[in-house]
Structure formats: structure tokens, C-alpha cells
Design an enzyme around this catalytic site. Structure first.
Site, PDB file in Angstrom:
ATOM      1  N   THR A  88     -11.840  -4.527   2.550  1.00  0.00           N
ATOM      2  CA  THR A  88     -11.015  -4.740   3.740  1.00  0.00           C
ATOM      3  C   THR A  88     -10.078  -5.922   3.456  1.00  0.00           C
ATOM      4  OG1 THR A  88     -12.900  -3.984   5.025  1.00  0.00           O
ATOM      5  CG2 THR A  88     -11.150  -5.117   6.235  1.00  0.00           C
ATOM      6  N   ARG A  98       0.841  -1.211   0.000  1.00  0.00           N
ATOM      7  CA  ARG A  98       0.000   0.000   0.000  1.00  0.00           C
ATOM      8  C   ARG A  98       0.877   1.263   0.000  1.00  0.00           C
ATOM      9  NH1 ARG A  98      -3.145   3.528  -1.663  1.00  0.00           N
ATOM     10  NH2 ARG A  98      -3.359   5.249  -0.252  1.00  0.00           N
ATOM     11  N   HIS A 130     -11.732   1.839  10.179  1.00  0.00           N
ATOM     12  CA  HIS A 130     -12.091   1.079   8.981  1.00  0.00           C
ATOM     13  C   HIS A 130     -10.871   1.029   8.054  1.00  0.00           C
ATOM     14  CE1 HIS A 130     -13.886   0.590   4.898  1.00  0.00           C
ATOM     15  NE2 HIS A 130     -14.705  -0.227   5.544  1.00  0.00           N
ATOM     16  N   LYS A 151     -24.056  -1.743   1.982  1.00  0.00           N
ATOM     17  CA  LYS A 151     -23.207  -0.609   2.353  1.00  0.00           C
ATOM     18  C   LYS A 151     -24.069   0.617   2.564  1.00  0.00           C
ATOM     19  CE  LYS A 151     -18.781  -1.094   2.308  1.00  0.00           C
ATOM     20  NZ  LYS A 151     -17.460  -0.502   2.065  1.00  0.00           N
ATOM     21  N   LYS A 199     -31.245 -21.829   1.591  1.00  0.00           N
ATOM     22  CA  LYS A 199     -30.466 -20.586   1.485  1.00  0.00           C
ATOM     23  C   LYS A 199     -31.394 -19.420   1.107  1.00  0.00           C
ATOM     24  CE  LYS A 199     -26.258 -19.197  -1.016  1.00  0.00           C
ATOM     25  NZ  LYS A 199     -26.088 -17.915  -0.669  1.00  0.00           N
TER      26      LYS A 199
HETATM   27  P1  M24 Z   1     -15.185  -2.783   2.658  1.00  0.00           P
HETATM   28  N1  M24 Z   1     -17.228   1.326  -6.301  1.00  0.00           N
HETATM   29  C1  M24 Z   1     -18.185   0.418  -6.016  1.00  0.00           C
HETATM   30  N2  M24 Z   1     -18.190  -0.348  -4.901  1.00  0.00           N
HETATM   31  C2  M24 Z   1     -17.169  -0.194  -4.040  1.00  0.00           C
HETATM   32  C3  M24 Z   1     -16.115   0.729  -4.268  1.00  0.00           C
HETATM   33  C4  M24 Z   1     -16.173   1.513  -5.463  1.00  0.00           C
HETATM   34  N3  M24 Z   1     -15.257   2.422  -5.775  1.00  0.00           N
HETATM   35  N4  M24 Z   1     -15.247   0.624  -3.250  1.00  0.00           N
HETATM   36  C5  M24 Z   1     -15.732  -0.329  -2.402  1.00  0.00           C
HETATM   37  N5  M24 Z   1     -16.897  -0.805  -2.872  1.00  0.00           N
HETATM   38  C6  M24 Z   1     -17.795  -1.805  -2.261  1.00  0.00           C
HETATM   39  O1  M24 Z   1     -15.873  -2.012   3.724  1.00  0.00           O
HETATM   40  C7  M24 Z   1     -17.632  -3.154  -2.954  1.00  0.00           C
HETATM   41  O2  M24 Z   1     -18.853  -3.856  -2.905  1.00  0.00           O
HETATM   42  C8  M24 Z   1     -13.879  -0.794   1.497  1.00  0.00           C
HETATM   43  O3  M24 Z   1     -14.877  -0.231   1.088  1.00  0.00           O
HETATM   44  C9  M24 Z   1     -12.530  -0.210   1.316  1.00  0.00           C
HETATM   45  C10 M24 Z   1     -11.443  -0.736   2.013  1.00  0.00           C
HETATM   46  C11 M24 Z   1     -10.173  -0.180   1.847  1.00  0.00           C
HETATM   47  C12 M24 Z   1      -9.994   0.906   0.985  1.00  0.00           C
HETATM   48  O4  M24 Z   1     -13.901  -2.003   2.129  1.00  0.00           O
HETATM   49  C13 M24 Z   1     -16.584  -3.836  -2.101  1.00  0.00           C
HETATM   50  O5  M24 Z   1     -16.619  -5.250  -2.215  1.00  0.00           O
HETATM   51  C14 M24 Z   1     -11.087   1.418   0.286  1.00  0.00           C
HETATM   52  C15 M24 Z   1     -12.368   0.856   0.444  1.00  0.00           C
HETATM   53  C16 M24 Z   1     -10.904   2.522  -0.615  1.00  0.00           C
HETATM   54  N6  M24 Z   1     -11.839   3.067  -1.347  1.00  0.00           N
HETATM   55  O6  M24 Z   1     -11.275   4.074  -2.048  1.00  0.00           O
HETATM   56  C17 M24 Z   1      -9.987   4.121  -1.722  1.00  0.00           C
HETATM   57  N7  M24 Z   1      -9.749   3.164  -0.835  1.00  0.00           N
HETATM   58  C18 M24 Z   1      -9.086   5.073  -2.310  1.00  0.00           C
HETATM   59  C19 M24 Z   1      -9.593   6.071  -3.127  1.00  0.00           C
HETATM   60  C20 M24 Z   1      -8.734   6.964  -3.738  1.00  0.00           C
HETATM   61  O7  M24 Z   1     -14.700  -4.135   3.021  1.00  0.00           O
HETATM   62  C21 M24 Z   1     -16.973  -3.378  -0.727  1.00  0.00           C
HETATM   63  O8  M24 Z   1     -17.386  -2.004  -0.904  1.00  0.00           O
HETATM   64  C22 M24 Z   1      -7.393   6.897  -3.530  1.00  0.00           C
HETATM   65  C23 M24 Z   1      -6.862   5.928  -2.699  1.00  0.00           C
HETATM   66  C24 M24 Z   1      -7.724   5.020  -2.088  1.00  0.00           C
HETATM   67  F1  M24 Z   1      -7.203   4.104  -1.302  1.00  0.00           F
HETATM   68  C25 M24 Z   1     -15.835  -3.464   0.253  1.00  0.00           C
HETATM   69  O9  M24 Z   1     -16.198  -2.864   1.451  1.00  0.00           O
END
Ligand code: M24
Length: 547
Positions: A341, A216, A243, A441, A527
């Protein structure tokens, strides 16, 4: 021979640090210790410097070691709202190679007990705000031997503050430069145990290695996939540190030396005022804040001309909303990230040289992806929809003490199945179009239907329950329940909503409503058929809008 149609992340512009994430963070904090502002609390304007974070985290690590931390199953817990002191115990544990498990401070006692029983932290670092909750549940959690308050100068209710704890084991002349983080195999050693319900069932502990973090950190330093703000410039973060999104983006800001301006929660005026006051160039927000930026009349009242970069992720965002925000703020596009995650942080990010607003972006360095045809098991070519799968050392090692759930998510060839449906264009730009898995979500927060169903079934008048998410323009999805009553019993929608509200954090309230049905749709194996649940709510909505 490698399968066809595999997308490879771009060549990394920097190599992954070969050692532990703790060592890399230790060096970065030291490197930036000349810089007086690491985190700024936008609510109070209080500040913590890089030097203080460096000093406290090293002294705390040395104290924890003398306290006896470091045995085979030891885990450090952290339960706090976004807070200037949040990262001191996280960093200390990372230096020592002891896993850290974070908890949502908004949990009810039932939720947090269930959550802590997964990772079983032996010592808990909590904020003043979270202390009553932790003390309430500690009585029944025998593994939790000690509690320390992170944001108080004094002991509280007989509980030590961080200074008292450190004074027992080290004195105030402690020299952080004499302390060295431990070295170990970064692939084998667990860095964090985060919470996620994955594709199905109850919340589980996601085990991420030190290597997950150091990959990362490569992305955050990358000129194409990282943030373009340079050391000492400000980034406003609104995502919760407990988170994965908040945790791994914020840790990587330490690696690049940014000034992190922090908000504990979203308040429209304060958010806009903060951008104006600190002349913020970069913000990282969940999709509902994008809707606010696109639509709220308040936005015009503030000078947001400092903004250069708006990054979002964690849930789907409408293409129209993204375009509207870019237009209103005079930006060439919106940065998006997609991650789970289970993947540590974003594994798909919009590259700065090709901001295709509305897409999730491209696969990042050190990660491979494919679109799986569930029927044939083959990787699909461009413009074909299937389940998006990932392979990388950045991904979780598995679910904590749960080999069965791990096998359901990571297949024999090491591919992690995301439970999301997507496709890619010829140039590798990825679009996420649907969610196959149960997960709901709400404003980017996880809601596990199985958890709510189990709680609803504890009501004596409820015979069966099925929970799903109904679409919502602002929050993304709202949790909603179909309920089968016990024969001869009656309940109102409000009674069901209130029953659950007493037992869960507000992000899980049944804001999508309750429908009473004769039976919950289930397949031949028993299910629950969630598509049919969704259809019941869609039909009700169609009926109401006709009236
Ligand atoms: P968790 N579009 C659609 N669905 C999305 C999505 C997206 N862009 N991002 C996540 N999901 C949905 O709670 C999917 O169904 C996160 O959401 C998570 C964890 C770590 C980092 O986890 C997916 O299966 C990030 C998100 C993250 N998002 O943006 C960035 N990091 C980011 C943006 C810009 O387990 C579910 O949410 C620059 C750098 C970054 F890191 C996962 O839900």
C-alpha cells in the site's frame, strides 16, 4: 555519487502525465465514452458505461464544490463492497484535489470507528449494504457531517442517494464538458489515504499523491509491464476496490479503456462461469484463487480457452502453484506483481518479454530498488538476501499525521523499507523470500498483530497475548494467538476465538488456533519476539503431525 548495487526500473516507454491524476482520468473517461461498457457486475450482469461514469463523476464534483467541499482538511470517505458506482465519488474527489479515504465494508463498528478516526472524512459515500454500519458509527464521529448512498435510486432512511445530493447543487442539464478538473502540484496534493499497518503496530493512513497515481498509469500503458489486453477487451478483477491492489489497478484500467468485469467476492463456480461467459482474456486474482485454479476439479468443467494472461500478487505464491496454473491453462507463464500500500501499486512486475514464473519480476520504470544488508547498511549485490527498499515519487509521502511511523519506514535518504526479504539475480529479476515485518496476510488481506493483541487484552481473564501468522497452503497465513491467562482463570480455545470474532472482520479470525503459554517471549526492552511465537506454533504442528 550514487551507491553501488542500485536497481533502476527500465526506461519508461511513455512519460508521466505532468498534471493531476484527476485530469488524466477525466481525459481518459471522455476518450472512451463511446464505449458502452466500463464496469460489468458479473453477479447481476448490470453495466455502467464510460459515458455514465464520466457524467456522474463530473456532476458530482461540481455538486461537491457547491456543497462547500475543498477546505484545508476535507477528506471524502468511501465505504462499499465492489460496486458499479464505487468510483464516481473517488473520481469526483480526484478532480477537485480532495483526498479520498476508502474503508473495508466488512469492518465491525469498532474497526471502522478506529479506521475513520485516522482520515476523518467529512462526507461519506457508502453502499446500501454498508449504510447501517456507517449510520451506527456516525453518532460518535462528529467530523462526518454527511452520508450519501451511492447505489440507490432513492433516499434511504432519511439518507440522500447520489441523485438527490446532485439535484441540490446542479440540474440534470449539467454539461460535463463545461467542468474542468483542478490543476495543482501533483507531488504535493494528496490523492488517497489508504489503510496499512506497515512494518509494525496498528493500521495507519498511507498518504499517496497524485504523482503516485500518474506513475502507476505509466506502468499500465507500458507494453512490457502493463496488461496486454487492448482497449475494450475484458479484464476480470477479483480484488477489493477499497484495497490498494484493487484501487490502483482498476483506476489504471480506466486509463487504458478496458471493460472491467467485477466480482464482489470469490465463488468458484461463478468465477469460472464468468470467464467462460464473457470470454475473458485477463484475470487479476489473489494467491488463494491461484491455488483454486491449480487444484479444483471444477476448473475442467468450464471453457477457459479465452484466457491469455493470469496476474497475481498481494502475497507470496508457491512456484509449484504458479507452474501448475500455467500448465493447466496452457499459458507460457504467470504474471506476478509485488507491491505495498505504501508503494501505491506494484513496484516489481514480471515483464512480458521475460516471464520468470515464481519470481516477483523486475523493478518498474520510475522506481529504484536495493537489497539492504541490515547489519552493515550497505546495498547487497546479486543473489544475496536482505531487506528490499524502494525510492520513487510513486511511493507514499508518509503516514497521515504520524511522523514517527513515517521516519521508521522512510529513511533520511528517502528509501522506503519494505519489511520484506528478497534477492535479485544478475539480470535484475527479484525474488521475495520472507517477511521481516509483523504483518500477517490472510488471503492477501492485511492483519495487524498489534490490533488483535490490543483487543485480546481487553478480555478480563487474559493477562498477555501475542499474535502471529502460521503458514497455510491456501490462505498463505492464518492469524494465531499465544495467550497468558490471569492467575486462577481458565478459558478454552473456542472462548478466545469467539471473543475476538465478535470484534473483528472475518479475515482476522484466529483460524490458526490458540496456544496457552506461561509467558509471551519478549526481548530485554519488552519487545515481543515474533520469531519465537512462530516457533511455538511450528513446534505444536510438528508434535501433532507425529501423533
Ligand atoms: P499490502 N510476493 C510476496 N509477498 C507479497 C507480494 C508478492 N508478489 N505482493 C505483496 N506481498 C506482501 O496489503 C509483502 O509482504 C499489497 O499487497 C499490494 C498493494 C498494491 C498492489 O499491499 C508486502 O510487504 C499490489 C499489492 C499488487 N500486487 O500485485 C499487483 N499489484 C499486480 C500484479 C500484476 O500493503 C505486503 O504484501 C500486475 C499488476 C499489478 F499491479 C504488502 O501488503
Amino acid at each position: 555519487m550514487e551507491e553501488e548495487n542500485i536497481m533502476h526500473g527500465a526506461e519508461p516507454r511513455d512519460l508521466v502525465h505532468p498534471g493531476s491524476a484527476g485530469t488524466q482520468l477525466y481525459r481518459s473517461l471522455y476518450k472512451f465514452s463511446y464505449f458502452p461498457e466500463a464496469i460489468v457486475d458479473a453477479h447481476t450482469h448490470e453495466v455502467i458505461s464510460y459515458a455514465t461514469i464520466f457524467n456522474v463523476s463530473c456532476r458530482l464534483a461540481a455538486s461537491l464544490e457547491k456543497y462547500g467541499l475543498g477546505k484545508e482538511d476535507d477528506v471524502v470517505g468511501v465505504c462499499s463492497e465492489n460496486n458499479l458506482n464505487f468510483f464516481s465519488p473517488v473520481l469526483a474527489a480526484l478532480y477537485l484535489g480532495v483526498p479520498v479515504a476508502t474503508s473495508n465494508d466488512m469492518y465491525t463498528d469498532g474497526e471502522i470507528s478506529g479506521h475513520l478516526n485516522i482520515s476523518k472524512p467529512c462526507i461519506m459515500f457508502c453502499s446500501k449494504k454498508a449504510l447501517p454500519l456507517i449510520l451506527k458509527v456516525q453518532k460518535n464521529l462528529h467530523f462526518m457531517k454527511k452520508v450519501v448512498v451511492i447505489d440507490s435510486m432513492y433516499d434511504m432512511n432519511g439518507v440522500e442517494c447520489i441523485n438527490t445530493f446532485m439535484n441540490h447543487y446542479t440540474d440534470h442539464t449539467f454539461d460535463p464538458l463545461k467542468f474542468q478538473p483542478k490543476e495543482f502540484d501533483p507531488l504535493k496534493k494528496t490523492a488517497l489515504i489508504m489503510s496499512s499497518s506497515g512494518t509494525t503496530g496498528l493500521p495507519k493512513g498511507v498518504v499517496l499523491s497524485h504523482r503516485s497515481l500518474t506513475i502507476r498509469f505509466v506502468h499500465s500503458r507500458d507494453p512490457i509491464y502493463g496488461t496486454r489486453t487492448i482497449p475494450e477487451t475484458s479484464i476480470l478483477s477479483l480484488v477489493p476496490f477499497h484495497h490498494a491492489f484493487g484501487m490502483f489497478t482498476t483506476l489504471s484500467y480506466f486509463v487504458v479503456g478496458l471493460r472491467i468485469v467485477m466480482l464482489k467476492k470469490f465463488e468458484g463456480e461463478l468465477f469460472l462461469k464468468t470467464i467462460q461467459h464473457y470470454k475473458i482474456p485477463t484475470i487479476v486474482v489473489a494467491p488463494p484463487v491461484m491455488v483454486f485454479l491449480a487444484k479444483s476439479p471444477l476448473v475442467d468443467k468450464y471453457d477457459l480457452s479465452s484466457l491469455r494472461e493470469v496476474a497475481t500478487g498481494g502475497a507470496p505464491i508457491g512456484k509449484d502453484v504458479a507452474h501448475a496454473v500455467a500448465k493447466r491453462l496452457g499459458l507460457s507463464g504467470i504474471l506476478q506483481g509485488y507491491g505495498l500500500t505504501e508503494t501505491c501499486c506494484a513496484v516489481v512486475i514480471t515483464p512480458h518479454d521475460n516471464l520468470r514464473t515464481g519470481s516477483a519480476g523486475k523493478v518498474v520504470p520510475y522506481v529504484k530498488a536495493k537489497i539492504l544488508d541490515k547489519a552493515t547498511g550497505k546495498a547487497l549485490g546479486p543473489n544475496e538476501r536482505g531487506e528490499i527498499c524502494f525510492k520513487s515519487e510513486m511511493l507514499m509521502k508518509g503516514y497521515h499525521n504520524n511522523p514517527e511511523a513515517t521516519r521508521e519506514t522512510i529513511d533520511e535518504d528517502g528509501w522506503l523499507h519494505s519489511g520484506d526479504i528478497g534477492y535479485y539475480e544478475e539480470d535484475g529479476t527479484i525474488y521475495i523470500v520472507d517477511r521481516l515485518k509483523e504483518l500477517i496476510k490472510y488471503k492477501g488481506y492485511q492483519v495487524a498483530p498489534a490490533e488483535l493483541e490490543n483487543l485480546l487484552l481487553q478480555h478480563p481473564d487474559i493477562a498477555d497475548a501475542g499474535v502471529t501468522g502460521v503458514p497455510d497452503g491456501f490462505a498463505g497465513q492464518l492469524p494465531a494467538a499465544c495467550i497468558v491467562l490471569e492467575p486462577g482463570k481458565t478459558l478454552t480455545e473456542k472462548e478466545v476465538v469467539d471473543f475476538l470474532a465478535e470484534r473483528v472482520t472475518p479475515t482476522k479470525y484466529l483460524r490458526g488456533g490458540v496456544i496457552f503459554v506461561d509467558r509471551i517471549p519478549k526481548g530485554p526492552t519488552g519487545k515481543l519476539m515474533r520469531q519465537e511465537l512462530r516457533a511455538i506454533f511450528a513446534a505444536k504442528k510438528a508434535q501433532t503431525s507425529k501423533l
